[in-house]
Design an enzyme around this catalytic site. Sequence first.
Site, PDB file in Angstrom:
ATOM      1  N   SER A 146       0.855  -1.197   0.000  1.00  0.00           N
ATOM      2  CA  SER A 146       0.000   0.000   0.000  1.00  0.00           C
ATOM      3  C   SER A 146       0.886   1.241   0.000  1.00  0.00           C
ATOM      4  CB  SER A 146      -0.886   0.009   1.248  1.00  0.00           C
ATOM      5  OG  SER A 146      -0.085   0.235   2.398  1.00  0.00           O
ATOM      6  N   ASP A 186      -1.230  -1.555  -3.960  1.00  0.00           N
ATOM      7  CA  ASP A 186      -2.592  -1.638  -3.423  1.00  0.00           C
ATOM      8  C   ASP A 186      -3.133  -0.222  -3.197  1.00  0.00           C
ATOM      9  OD1 ASP A 186      -4.808  -2.967  -2.342  1.00  0.00           O
ATOM     10  OD2 ASP A 186      -3.974  -2.932  -0.307  1.00  0.00           O
ATOM     11  N   HIS A 187      -4.302   0.067  -3.714  1.00  0.00           N
ATOM     12  CA  HIS A 187      -4.959   1.369  -3.511  1.00  0.00           C
ATOM     13  C   HIS A 187      -4.103   2.570  -3.913  1.00  0.00           C
ATOM     14  CE1 HIS A 187      -8.530  -0.291  -1.633  1.00  0.00           C
ATOM     15  NE2 HIS A 187      -7.747  -1.091  -0.930  1.00  0.00           N
ATOM     16  N   HIS A 193     -12.940  -3.034   4.664  1.00  0.00           N
ATOM     17  CA  HIS A 193     -11.567  -3.114   5.160  1.00  0.00           C
ATOM     18  C   HIS A 193     -11.514  -3.166   6.686  1.00  0.00           C
ATOM     19  CE1 HIS A 193     -10.633  -1.401   1.075  1.00  0.00           C
ATOM     20  NE2 HIS A 193      -9.756  -2.375   1.157  1.00  0.00           N
ATOM     21  N   GLY A 235     -11.021  -6.275   1.149  1.00  0.00           N
ATOM     22  CA  GLY A 235     -11.653  -6.436   2.465  1.00  0.00           C
ATOM     23  C   GLY A 235     -12.081  -7.855   2.753  1.00  0.00           C
ATOM     24  N   SER A 293     -10.621 -10.298   4.695  1.00  0.00           N
ATOM     25  CA  SER A 293     -10.156 -11.022   5.873  1.00  0.00           C
ATOM     26  C   SER A 293     -11.330 -11.656   6.601  1.00  0.00           C
ATOM     27  CB  SER A 293      -9.405 -10.075   6.824  1.00  0.00           C
ATOM     28  OG  SER A 293      -8.064  -9.926   6.391  1.00  0.00           O
ATOM     29  N   ASN A 316      -8.124 -10.132  -1.529  1.00  0.00           N
ATOM     30  CA  ASN A 316      -7.172  -9.336  -0.740  1.00  0.00           C
ATOM     31  C   ASN A 316      -7.278  -9.626   0.755  1.00  0.00           C
ATOM     32  OD1 ASN A 316      -6.675  -8.105  -3.166  1.00  0.00           O
ATOM     33  ND2 ASN A 316      -7.044  -6.018  -2.428  1.00  0.00           N
ATOM     34  N   ILE A 317      -6.136  -9.918   1.349  1.00  0.00           N
ATOM     35  CA  ILE A 317      -6.104 -10.225   2.785  1.00  0.00           C
ATOM     36  C   ILE A 317      -4.944  -9.482   3.447  1.00  0.00           C
ATOM     37  CG2 ILE A 317      -5.774 -12.080   4.484  1.00  0.00           C
ATOM     38  CD1 ILE A 317      -7.065 -13.972   2.329  1.00  0.00           C
TER      39      ILE A 317
HETATM   40  P1  13P Z   1      -8.763  -6.725   4.925  1.00  0.00           P
HETATM   41  O1  13P Z   1      -8.705  -5.517   5.799  1.00  0.00           O
HETATM   42  O2  13P Z   1     -10.085  -7.398   5.006  1.00  0.00           O
HETATM   43  O3  13P Z   1      -7.633  -7.659   5.178  1.00  0.00           O
HETATM   44  O4  13P Z   1      -8.637  -6.220   3.401  1.00  0.00           O
HETATM   45  C1  13P Z   1      -7.373  -5.956   2.841  1.00  0.00           C
HETATM   46  C2  13P Z   1      -7.476  -5.260   1.532  1.00  0.00           C
HETATM   47  O5  13P Z   1      -8.514  -5.183   0.897  1.00  0.00           O
HETATM   48  C3  13P Z   1      -6.244  -4.657   1.004  1.00  0.00           C
HETATM   49  O6  13P Z   1      -6.487  -3.933  -0.153  1.00  0.00           O
HETATM   50  O1  G3H Z   2      -6.818  -1.847   2.167  1.00  0.00           O
HETATM   51  C1  G3H Z   2      -5.908  -1.469   2.884  1.00  0.00           C
HETATM   52  C2  G3H Z   2      -4.829  -2.381   3.304  1.00  0.00           C
HETATM   53  O2  G3H Z   2      -5.240  -3.161   4.400  1.00  0.00           O
HETATM   54  C3  G3H Z   2      -3.576  -1.632   3.567  1.00  0.00           C
HETATM   55  O3  G3H Z   2      -3.627  -0.937   4.753  1.00  0.00           O
HETATM   56  O4  G3H Z   2      -2.959   1.360   4.069  1.00  0.00           O
HETATM   57  O5  G3H Z   2      -2.770   0.608   6.458  1.00  0.00           O
HETATM   58  O6  G3H Z   2      -1.203  -0.281   4.712  1.00  0.00           O
HETATM   59  P1  G3H Z   2      -2.593   0.276   5.015  1.00  0.00           P
HETATM   60 ZN    ZN Z   3      -8.344  -2.927  -0.246  1.00  0.00          ZN
END
Ligand code: 13P
Ligand code: G3H
Ligand code: ZN
Length: 311
Positions: free
Chosen positions: A50, A82-83, A180, A214, A216, A256-257
């Site tokens: 991220s 990521d994002h 998330h 999201g 997990s 994604n986890i």
């Molecule tokens: P979780 O917070 O459910 O693990 O999701 C992670 C995620 O989507 C990272 O982009």
């Molecule tokens: O979706 C977000 C991920 O869990 C990454 O989290 O931005 O705190 O690294 P972070």
């Molecule tokens: Zn995410």
Amino acid sequence: MPLVTSTEMFKKAYEGGYAIGAFNVNNMEIIQGITEAAKECNSPVILQVSKGARAYANRTYLVKLVEAAEIETGLPIVLHLDHGDSFETCKSCIDDGFTSVMIDASSKPFEENIAITKQVVDYAHAHGVVVEAELGTLAGVEDEVSVSAEDSSYTRPEDVQEFVQRTGCDSLAIAIGTSHGAYKFKPGTKPQLRFDILEEVQKRLPGFPIVLHGSSSVPQEYVKMVNENGGHMPDAIGVPEDQLRQAAKLAVCKINIDSDLRLAMTGTIRRHFNEHPGDFDPRQYLKPARANIKELVKHKIVDVLGSDNKI
Ligand code: 13P
Ligand code: G3H
Ligand code: ZN
């Protein structure tokens, strides 16, 4: 094998009815735990960074650690942003050797989301890199941006064809009820993902890889481990693993986890210090944390994603 894009992985996953795990990485032990698990399971894997992780570790370390994991394991590994929040962040990652980037302009109006995504796609494709985009907004916290449940919105299936066609993105993250963080659903409620939306999307984009953020499951054993060793995590439940398995059988090719890894790591380290209060060598507590991340990822690969023995 050098770092790869997700193109081939997603094609096989779509056809095979399984998904590739995309695990967030922040340091060496997390990368080792995930990739050792993937190696033992003979599974392809996506390691995602991220913007916050990149700021924490700096722009060089995580790339080099992921390259090291690839050298050690010989696995097909995707290094994914990521994002990504802007064209500049995506460009910087592409220039640094990422093989996949996400541009997340899902909070912007439709036309603006298309324009930013298209700009990233043009640059990425010219450099052999693939792009994930997002339509719909998930609740929860990511990179310090918090989206409340009221401000989240499901993906509208009637938008997806036009979005994919006009942007040229390679995969699409959709909102079907996941969120998330560790607090997804209230205890006592029965979480239910919107498979009707997923199926509608799939009908409109046959063969196109869909992504679930999201995802997990918030393993209760680790919530308990945190709380029994001095932590204070409120009760919460995550996405049921059988629903993730069901999504993987449909068009979902990337799951994604992150939060589950955080829980495993924190729970293990808290317990370690409770049991060994005199320890002060970081290897003494990072070693069991890495081992538990490995076990957790093996469980995800074999029992949830179904990506074992797919190399
Ligand atoms: P979780 O917070 O459910 O693990 O999701 C992670 C995620 O989507 C990272 O982009
Ligand atoms: O979706 C977000 C991920 O869990 C990454 O989290 O931005 O705190 O690294 P972070
Ligand atoms: Zn995410």
